[in-house]
Design an enzyme around this catalytic site. Sequence first.
Site, PDB file in Angstrom:
ATOM      1  CB  ILE A  35      -0.933  -0.110   1.156  1.00 55.63           C
ATOM      2  CG1 ILE A  35      -0.286  -0.244   2.491  1.00 55.63           C
ATOM      3  CG2 ILE A  35      -2.248  -0.671   0.993  1.00 55.63           C
ATOM      4  CD1 ILE A  35      -1.046   0.076   3.711  1.00 55.63           C
ATOM      5  N   GLY A  96      16.596  -4.519   7.947  1.00 50.16           N
ATOM      6  CA  GLY A  96      15.767  -3.522   7.343  1.00 50.16           C
ATOM      7  C   GLY A  96      14.307  -4.030   7.343  1.00 50.16           C
ATOM      8  CG  HIS A 103       7.538  -9.107   3.338  1.00 46.10           C
ATOM      9  ND1 HIS A 103       7.551  -9.191   4.574  1.00 46.10           N
ATOM     10  CD2 HIS A 103       8.090  -8.003   2.920  1.00 46.10           C
ATOM     11  CE1 HIS A 103       8.142  -8.176   5.219  1.00 46.10           C
ATOM     12  NE2 HIS A 103       8.490  -7.307   4.197  1.00 46.10           N
ATOM     13  CG  HIS A 105       9.670  -5.777  -0.903  1.00 43.62           C
ATOM     14  ND1 HIS A 105       9.044  -4.866  -0.106  1.00 43.62           N
ATOM     15  CD2 HIS A 105      10.216  -6.248   0.512  1.00 43.62           C
ATOM     16  CE1 HIS A 105       8.795  -4.530   0.957  1.00 43.62           C
ATOM     17  NE2 HIS A 105       9.726  -5.537   1.456  1.00 43.62           N
TER      18      HIS A 105
HETATM   19  P1  5GP Z   1       9.772  -4.642   5.196  1.00 43.17           P
HETATM   20  O1  5GP Z   1       9.337  -5.379   6.048  1.00 43.17           O
HETATM   21  O2  5GP Z   1      10.338  -5.568   4.168  1.00 43.17           O
HETATM   22  O3  5GP Z   1      10.667  -3.696   5.505  1.00 43.17           O
HETATM   23  O4  5GP Z   1       8.681  -3.790   4.401  1.00 43.17           O
HETATM   24  C1  5GP Z   1       7.345  -3.932   4.820  1.00 43.17           C
HETATM   25  C2  5GP Z   1       6.465  -3.395   3.729  1.00 43.17           C
HETATM   26  O5  5GP Z   1       5.015  -3.770   4.107  1.00 43.17           O
HETATM   27  C3  5GP Z   1       6.710  -2.263   3.272  1.00 43.17           C
HETATM   28  O6  5GP Z   1       7.053  -1.928   1.995  1.00 43.17           O
HETATM   29  C4  5GP Z   1       5.387  -1.386   3.740  1.00 43.17           C
HETATM   30  O7  5GP Z   1       4.977  -0.427   2.633  1.00 43.17           O
HETATM   31  C5  5GP Z   1       4.489  -2.524   3.604  1.00 43.17           C
HETATM   32  N1  5GP Z   1       3.187  -2.800   4.345  1.00 43.17           N
HETATM   33  C6  5GP Z   1       3.025  -1.998   5.814  1.00 43.17           C
HETATM   34  N2  5GP Z   1       1.697  -2.090   6.335  1.00 43.17           N
HETATM   35  C7  5GP Z   1       1.125  -2.610   5.269  1.00 43.17           C
HETATM   36  C8  5GP Z   1      -0.212  -2.952   5.060  1.00 43.17           C
HETATM   37  O8  5GP Z   1      -1.231  -2.861   6.014  1.00 43.17           O
HETATM   38  N3  5GP Z   1      -0.685  -3.483   3.962  1.00 43.17           N
HETATM   39  C9  5GP Z   1       0.272  -3.609   2.951  1.00 43.17           C
HETATM   40  N4  5GP Z   1      -0.371  -4.352   1.670  1.00 43.17           N
HETATM   41  N5  5GP Z   1       1.369  -3.559   2.782  1.00 43.17           N
HETATM   42  C10 5GP Z   1       2.090  -2.910   4.206  1.00 43.17           C
END
Ligand code: 5GP
Length: 142
Positions: A35, A96, A103, A105
């Site tokens: 999002i 990070g 997940h 990306h």
């Molecule tokens: P990371 O943990 O790899 O740093 O990234 C977490 C990712 O989750 C980020 O890119 C952030 O924008 C995304 N994110 C955080 N909260 C939500 C959410 O509620 N819904 C979605 N679809 N993505 C989210």
Amino acid sequence: MTAYDPNNIFAKILRGEFPCYKVYEDDHVLAFLDIMPRAPGHTLVIPKAPARNLLDVKPDDLAHVARAAQKIARAAMTTFKADGITLQQFSESAGGQVVFHLHIHVMPRHNGIALLPPASRKEDVKVLEDSATKLIAALQGG
Ligand code: 5GP
């Protein structure tokens, strides 16, 4: 390593307790739009099995996520007229990671256009709906 927390946001999405823009699902994985996309079409691929990150995920679950990431990447190339794809996976805060359910990306890239910084802006709902609709069509071969 810290134990898996079943109350993380992606676990809630998997349980249907929190909405998402789903683009792909099978028995082992779910893929949905980020999002706060760092590029148009930025998608997250997660295993249905609980895993905190790369360090504890079962190899078979990781393989399912990798296969789905490839599917999404191929569909995203046409959907978003991309020139390339960037995959990222962050493990633990020092790596990070912000959300502690594994997940990957999948980010469509265009020549000469840098990624936005992480979590810089929440995307417009209409844009997310449009991206999801187009990506789903491409994934279904349409
Ligand atoms: P990371 O943990 O790899 O740093 O990234 C977490 C990712 O989750 C980020 O890119 C952030 O924008 C995304 N994110 C955080 N909260 C939500 C959410 O509620 N819904 C979605 N679809 N993505 C989210």
